[in-house]
Scaffold this active site. Structure first.
Site, PDB file in Angstrom:
ATOM      1  N   LYS A  42       0.811  -1.241   0.000  1.00 29.69           N
ATOM      2  CA  LYS A  42       0.000   0.000   0.000  1.00 29.69           C
ATOM      3  C   LYS A  42       0.831   1.271   0.000  1.00 29.69           C
ATOM      4  CE  LYS A  42      -0.741  -0.224   4.982  1.00 29.69           C
ATOM      5  NZ  LYS A  42      -1.514  -0.948   6.016  1.00 29.69           N
TER       6      LYS A  42
ATOM      7  N   ARG B  46      -7.840  -1.723  17.438  1.00 27.28           N
ATOM      8  CA  ARG B  46      -8.350  -1.450  16.096  1.00 27.28           C
ATOM      9  C   ARG B  46      -9.243  -2.649  15.771  1.00 27.28           C
ATOM     10  NH1 ARG B  46      -4.698   0.010  10.839  1.00 27.28           N
ATOM     11  NH2 ARG B  46      -4.939  -2.206  10.404  1.00 27.28           N
TER      12      ARG B  46
END
Ligand SMILES: *Cc1c(COP(=O)(O)O)cnc(C)c1O
Length: 360
Positions: free
Chosen positions: A35, A128
């Protein structure tokens, strides 16, 4: 075209070779996370040439760019309901944490008559994604068993992302134990234990718990650093990406702006130190391309003063050879992770691929 990122492919290939070799000796498979460079095909190829056979990205647009002939493709971000058809079509494997999404994913896989592998994410305290309580873990496990088209291949976790919680032998040991409990309950092999990202690397030379056999690595491969303390890892190259930008103005000016100081273009009230007249240059690169704070000038004596959307200002007073900072000259900057990420998502930044030999 400028500005451009100069991409040192051989250094990236060497990083892949070095890291996969090191982790393999410890029983850990390297999944390369693409990414930070938007899954640029040339970089992906360099990783493949360096021995990577698993690729992962958070976004489907990037994942699609990865040649399926290079190996397995994993989706990192727990998926949106609206992208599940693509997830089944494109990804071999995905990270999952939500029972409803798993249900929809299975329905979609049925519709496409395909099997899809999933890794169940456990939250070890970073808060998260991932399952947090043991009760929920068992409830979700019992549900996954009924999904005909999902292949449950393992567990995973993510640390140092939201809460900044560092990987430790304690929380990683908990991942191993919870995986054992799931194996016992389901009778499944759950062969993959995906123990985090580049922030887990610092533990691998010393206290690495047995059985944690996969890491998803973005930063260390691209930037050469582990992510817990920001230190260089092994002898990985830390300069595989550099930014090049051109000087559009070069002259002596006062260091103190003249007039009443209000707010700058970003709503900040700047402060200045009067250093008298200084040689300054303007470079055609701005915050849209990379933040000035994330760049390091390679030329000795240059100091970044600040930047607006499209201009960066540097003090060049201390540069010995002023011909190097004349209008039309190109300056090179070292980049951190954020700068690479930003420049690869800016359509204003070009890319130059070089295959120069890396020096360690
Ligand atoms: C981005 C990401 C990674 C890679 O993190 P690095 O620190 O760059 O190695 C791994 N796993 C997940 C889920 C991610 O989102």
């Amino acid at each position: 075209m400028f500005p451009r990122v100069k991409i040192h492919l051989q250094k990236l290939r060497e990083n892949a070779e070095m890291l996969t070799g090191f982790l393999k000796e410890r029983g850990i498979e390297t999944v390369a996370v693409t990414k930070v460079f938007g899954a640029d095909p040339r970089v992906t190829q360099a990783y493949y040439d360096g021995g990577i056979r698993w690729f992962a990205d958070a976004r489907m647009q990037n994942l699609k760019r990865i040649d399926p002939a290079y190996g397995k493709r994993m989706l990192l971000r727990i998926p949106m309901r609206s992208e599940l058809d693509e997830v089944i079509r494109i990804a071999d494997c995905s990270l999952q944490s939500d029972p409803d999404t798993l249900y929809w994913l299975n329905e979609e896989a049925k519709k496409q008559n395909r099997k899809h592998s999933i890794i169940l994410m456990l939250d070890l305290g970073d808060l998260r994604e991932g399952i947090f309580s043991k009760e929920e873990l068992y409830a979700v496990a019992d549900r996954i068993m009924h999904f005909s088209h999902l292949e449950w291949v393992g567990t995973g976790t993510n640390l140092t992302c939201y809460g900044g919680i560092l990987p430790s032998s304690t929380n990683l040991e908990s991942l191993r134990q919870q995986t054992e409990l799931l194996r016992a309950r389901t009778g499944l092999a759950l062969p993959i234990v995906s123990a985090g990202n580049s922030s887990s690397l610092f533990l691998t030379p010393k206290a690495w718990p047995k059985g944690l056999n996969q890491l998803r690595i973005g930063e260390a491969l691209a930037m050469g650093t582990e992510a817990a303390y920001g230190d260089r890892f092994l002898a990985l190259h830390t300069d595989a990406f550099e930014l090049e930008a051109q000087i559009v103005e070069s002259r002596v000016k006062p260091s103190m702006p003249i007039g009443e100081i209000g707010k700058n273009a970003f709503g900040e009230t700047p402060e200045f130190e009067d250093r008298g007249n200084r040689h300054r240059v303007i470079v055609a690169v701005g915050r849209q391309d990379a933040d000035a704070a994330d760049l390091i000038p390679r030329l000795e004596g240059l100091e970044i003063l600040g930047a607006s959307s499209d201009h960066m200002l540097l003090d060049a007073q201390e540069v010995g050879d002023k011909s190097l900072v004349a209008t039309g000259e190109t300056l090179t900057f070292g980049m951190n992770y954020r700068a690479v990420l930003r420049s690869f998502t800016s359509e204003y930044v070009d890319r130059l691929y070089v295959d120069d030999p890396g020096s360690i």
